[in-house]
Scaffold this active site. Structure first.
Site, PDB file in Angstrom:
ATOM      1  N   ARG A 120      52.578  38.421  39.162  1.00  0.00           N
ATOM      2  CA  ARG A 120      51.580  36.981  39.310  1.00  0.00           C
ATOM      3  C   ARG A 120      51.486  36.484  40.561  1.00  0.00           C
ATOM      4  O   ARG A 120      50.992  35.445  40.741  1.00  0.00           O
ATOM      5  CB  ARG A 120      52.421  35.930  38.381  1.00  0.00           C
ATOM      6  CG  ARG A 120      52.471  36.367  36.642  1.00  0.00           C
ATOM      7  CD  ARG A 120      52.696  34.906  36.056  1.00  0.00           C
ATOM      8  NE  ARG A 120      52.573  35.372  34.484  1.00  0.00           N
ATOM      9  CZ  ARG A 120      53.699  35.696  33.913  1.00  0.00           C
ATOM     10  NH1 ARG A 120      54.919  35.943  34.501  1.00  0.00           N
ATOM     11  NH2 ARG A 120      53.606  36.086  32.755  1.00  0.00           N
ATOM     12  N   LYS A 142      38.910  37.770  48.915  1.00  0.00           N
ATOM     13  CA  LYS A 142      38.366  38.357  47.707  1.00  0.00           C
ATOM     14  C   LYS A 142      38.922  39.958  47.651  1.00  0.00           C
ATOM     15  O   LYS A 142      38.761  40.637  48.514  1.00  0.00           O
ATOM     16  CB  LYS A 142      36.828  38.741  47.831  1.00  0.00           C
ATOM     17  CG  LYS A 142      36.028  37.293  47.290  1.00  0.00           C
ATOM     18  CD  LYS A 142      34.250  37.804  47.396  1.00  0.00           C
ATOM     19  CE  LYS A 142      33.631  36.771  47.000  1.00  0.00           C
ATOM     20  NZ  LYS A 142      32.194  36.976  46.873  1.00  0.00           N
ATOM     21  N   GLU A 184      27.493  44.162  58.763  1.00  0.00           N
ATOM     22  CA  GLU A 184      28.156  43.164  58.375  1.00  0.00           C
ATOM     23  C   GLU A 184      28.133  42.218  59.547  1.00  0.00           C
ATOM     24  O   GLU A 184      28.218  40.844  59.438  1.00  0.00           O
ATOM     25  CB  GLU A 184      29.565  43.403  57.872  1.00  0.00           C
ATOM     26  CG  GLU A 184      29.447  43.996  56.718  1.00  0.00           C
ATOM     27  CD  GLU A 184      29.017  43.305  55.288  1.00  0.00           C
ATOM     28  OE1 GLU A 184      28.757  42.063  55.544  1.00  0.00           O
ATOM     29  OE2 GLU A 184      29.118  43.693  54.064  1.00  0.00           O
ATOM     30  N   LYS A 226      32.473  33.464  59.075  1.00  0.00           N
ATOM     31  CA  LYS A 226      32.957  33.490  57.652  1.00  0.00           C
ATOM     32  C   LYS A 226      34.090  32.571  57.299  1.00  0.00           C
ATOM     33  O   LYS A 226      33.987  31.957  56.057  1.00  0.00           O
ATOM     34  CB  LYS A 226      33.522  35.019  57.328  1.00  0.00           C
ATOM     35  CG  LYS A 226      33.786  35.236  56.067  1.00  0.00           C
ATOM     36  CD  LYS A 226      33.963  36.794  55.388  1.00  0.00           C
ATOM     37  CE  LYS A 226      34.367  36.640  53.838  1.00  0.00           C
ATOM     38  NZ  LYS A 226      34.366  38.154  53.477  1.00  0.00           N
ATOM     39  N   GLU A 236      33.862  30.375  45.502  1.00  0.00           N
ATOM     40  CA  GLU A 236      32.412  30.769  45.283  1.00  0.00           C
ATOM     41  C   GLU A 236      31.989  29.958  43.964  1.00  0.00           C
ATOM     42  O   GLU A 236      31.397  30.304  43.125  1.00  0.00           O
ATOM     43  CB  GLU A 236      32.334  32.079  44.960  1.00  0.00           C
ATOM     44  CG  GLU A 236      30.825  32.623  45.531  1.00  0.00           C
ATOM     45  CD  GLU A 236      30.584  33.976  45.449  1.00  0.00           C
ATOM     46  OE1 GLU A 236      29.862  34.768  44.658  1.00  0.00           O
ATOM     47  OE2 GLU A 236      30.964  34.524  46.340  1.00  0.00           O
ATOM     48  N   ARG A 241      29.413  30.178  49.550  1.00  0.00           N
ATOM     49  CA  ARG A 241      29.934  31.524  49.773  1.00  0.00           C
ATOM     50  C   ARG A 241      29.031  32.608  49.362  1.00  0.00           C
ATOM     51  O   ARG A 241      29.063  33.682  50.099  1.00  0.00           O
ATOM     52  CB  ARG A 241      31.338  31.641  49.189  1.00  0.00           C
ATOM     53  CG  ARG A 241      32.082  32.811  49.448  1.00  0.00           C
ATOM     54  CD  ARG A 241      33.568  32.568  49.286  1.00  0.00           C
ATOM     55  NE  ARG A 241      34.355  34.166  49.732  1.00  0.00           N
ATOM     56  CZ  ARG A 241      35.546  34.039  49.724  1.00  0.00           C
ATOM     57  NH1 ARG A 241      36.185  33.099  49.547  1.00  0.00           N
ATOM     58  NH2 ARG A 241      35.770  35.322  50.068  1.00  0.00           N
ATOM     59  N   ASN A 245      26.477  37.212  50.497  1.00  0.00           N
ATOM     60  CA  ASN A 245      26.161  38.503  49.878  1.00  0.00           C
ATOM     61  C   ASN A 245      24.709  39.038  50.194  1.00  0.00           C
ATOM     62  O   ASN A 245      24.152  39.650  49.352  1.00  0.00           O
ATOM     63  CB  ASN A 245      26.220  38.359  48.287  1.00  0.00           C
ATOM     64  CG  ASN A 245      27.719  38.135  47.954  1.00  0.00           C
ATOM     65  OD1 ASN A 245      28.435  39.016  48.290  1.00  0.00           O
ATOM     66  ND2 ASN A 245      28.008  37.225  47.151  1.00  0.00           N
ATOM     67  N   HIS A 248      23.520  42.490  49.544  1.00  0.00           N
ATOM     68  CA  HIS A 248      24.391  43.050  48.922  1.00  0.00           C
ATOM     69  C   HIS A 248      23.921  43.494  47.423  1.00  0.00           C
ATOM     70  O   HIS A 248      24.395  44.423  46.878  1.00  0.00           O
ATOM     71  CB  HIS A 248      25.700  42.215  48.710  1.00  0.00           C
ATOM     72  CG  HIS A 248      26.560  42.209  49.864  1.00  0.00           C
ATOM     73  ND1 HIS A 248      26.159  41.735  51.173  1.00  0.00           N
ATOM     74  CD2 HIS A 248      27.958  42.580  50.267  1.00  0.00           C
ATOM     75  CE1 HIS A 248      27.030  41.974  52.060  1.00  0.00           C
ATOM     76  NE2 HIS A 248      28.187  42.367  51.629  1.00  0.00           N
ATOM     77  N   HIS A 252      24.486  46.975  46.947  1.00  0.00           N
ATOM     78  CA  HIS A 252      25.476  47.511  45.663  1.00  0.00           C
ATOM     79  C   HIS A 252      24.801  48.289  44.679  1.00  0.00           C
ATOM     80  O   HIS A 252      25.379  49.277  44.039  1.00  0.00           O
ATOM     81  CB  HIS A 252      26.258  46.522  44.960  1.00  0.00           C
ATOM     82  CG  HIS A 252      27.225  45.545  45.492  1.00  0.00           C
ATOM     83  ND1 HIS A 252      27.680  44.387  45.290  1.00  0.00           N
ATOM     84  CD2 HIS A 252      27.580  45.729  46.696  1.00  0.00           C
ATOM     85  CE1 HIS A 252      28.713  44.116  46.104  1.00  0.00           C
ATOM     86  NE2 HIS A 252      28.834  44.899  47.266  1.00  0.00           N
ATOM     87  N   HIS A 265      29.468  51.414  52.287  1.00  0.00           N
ATOM     88  CA  HIS A 265      29.120  49.799  51.911  1.00  0.00           C
ATOM     89  C   HIS A 265      28.232  49.582  52.849  1.00  0.00           C
ATOM     90  O   HIS A 265      27.229  48.888  52.693  1.00  0.00           O
ATOM     91  CB  HIS A 265      30.183  49.370  51.675  1.00  0.00           C
ATOM     92  CG  HIS A 265      30.184  47.768  51.583  1.00  0.00           C
ATOM     93  ND1 HIS A 265      29.693  47.159  50.603  1.00  0.00           N
ATOM     94  CD2 HIS A 265      30.190  46.718  52.309  1.00  0.00           C
ATOM     95  CE1 HIS A 265      29.583  45.843  50.376  1.00  0.00           C
ATOM     96  NE2 HIS A 265      29.870  45.510  51.467  1.00  0.00           N
TER      97      HIS A 265
END
Length: 372
Positions: A120, A142, A184, A226, A236, A241, A245, A248, A252, A265
């Protein structure tokens, strides 16, 4: 060395940027809980940097285990995640144990997700070895893995205890990987830091030459941008936030549509930003001169500029499954102006289709188009 902090409402962790950090135990061991450490890396990075890191940790009296995974985006999956968990269970790791991600974004995301879910949640440290990971995926917590139907659909928010961006690791980075990371870097200028855009334009030659001082500054300014956003919107929830993206949603779709690994990427994001910028210009948000400035900076850093023609329907189908879909609508990250991004769900689908059509969108190419 430069250091900055990610401040999260009473919690904070450092980002160290500079040369020789893998051998500096004083930067690593204060963030290790317990005596058990598991390094997760891949078969490309391991021969280069694993021994150095192991020696640094062994000299501090730690028990060090390792997992070496195959290299590539296609391995950011359930099987690799299970391999990490099996190794932790078999080595009888405990809640005070620490995971260390030594590699690029795939390794960082996998390791972070394992750390978030094993017992956990256990401690982990990010040691990114690619430019893209140093300026983006290693910062902000993330973590996750890909699903065959979409990128990063399974994951968790789990902040690292520290991030060490050793710029020495960039010297062995293949040119294609290095340039993917630059996408990026320039993103931060486009979405919130117009002064950074000017700095990047002035230093593009030095960045192409991988000048150490210039790289350190570029990484620092990227991480600072960032860190500010993450501190204000860790999970987010406010939409702030989500501005990270930019490019993206389209990027993606390229990664998924072409098959994970065909496009890196950062390559897909580079073209995705151009598509999003063209969409912003067609919506009247930015003038043609700003769109041309974005194109010029991308070209100066030798980034790819043409996406594959997956077909408009295929693009829309993949994008409909994106994480940023809300109430059945895609939230597009657009440029309100150069240096300021915005979210919009009210983009006419016919305009999206025009931008994604090879007969209309200037950044969509043939079906066999590959990154330059």
């Amino acid at each position: 060395m430069k250091t900055l902090s990610v401040d999260l409402f009473g919690r904070a962790y450092p980002i160290h940027i500079g040369s020789g950090l893998l051998s500096n135990s004083s930067l690593i061991t204060p963030h290790i809980t317990g005596k058990q450490v598991m390094i997760v890396t891949n078969d490309t990075v391991a021969p280069l940097y694993l021994a150095t890191l192991r020696n640094t940790l062994n000299e501090s009296g730690l028990t060090v285990k390792q997992v070496i995974l195959p290299d590539g985006e296609s391995y950011k999956n359930f099987e690799s995640y299970r391999i990490i968990l099996d190794a932790l269970v078999e080595a009888r790791f405990e809640r005070r144990s620490t995971l260390i991600a030594l590699g690029g974004g795939v390794i960082g995301d996998l390791t972070g997700f394992a750390a978030a879910t094993f017992l956990r949640g256990i401690n982990f440290i990010q040691i990114p070895t690619t430019l893209l990971a140093q300026v983006d995926s290693s910062v902000g917590g993330k973590t996750g893995i890909n699903h065959p139907l979409g990128k990063n659909l399974i994951g968790a928010f789990h902040q690292p205890r520290a991030v060490l961006a050793d710029t020495d690791t960039l010297s062995t980075l293949p040119d294609r990987e290095y340039r993917a990371g630059l996408s990026e870097v320039i993103k931060y200028g486009f979405i919130r830091d117009i002064e950074f855009i000017t700095w990047l334009e002035e230093h593009s030659t030095l960045l192409n030459e991988r000048d150490q001082a210039t790289l350190t500054e570029a990484i620092y300014r990227s991480c600072h941008n960032k860190a500010v956003i993450v501190a204000e919107d860790e999970y987010e929830t406010t939409g702030l936030r989500a501005l990270l993206n930019f490019g993206h949603t389209f990027g993606h779709a390229i990664e998924t549509g072409m098959g994970y690994g065909a496009w890196l990427h950062g390559e897909a994001v580079a073209v995705g930003m151009l598509i999003a910028s063209e969409l912003s210009q067609r919506l009247g948000l930015i003038p043609k001169d700003d769109l041309q400035r974005i194109i010029n900076l991308s070209r100066a850093l030798h980034l790819p500029y043409q996406a594959p023609d997956l077909g408009v329907t295929r693009y829309l189908d993949i994008m409909a499954g994106d994480k940023k879909v809300e109430a059945g609508k895609i939230r597009y990250v657009l440029l309100e102006k150069l240096g300021k991004a915005m979210l919009s769900q009210d983009v006419n689908e016919s305009l999206i289709k025009e931008v994604l059509s090879p007969n209309s969108g200037q950044f969509i190419g043939s079906a066999t188009e590959q990154p330059i």
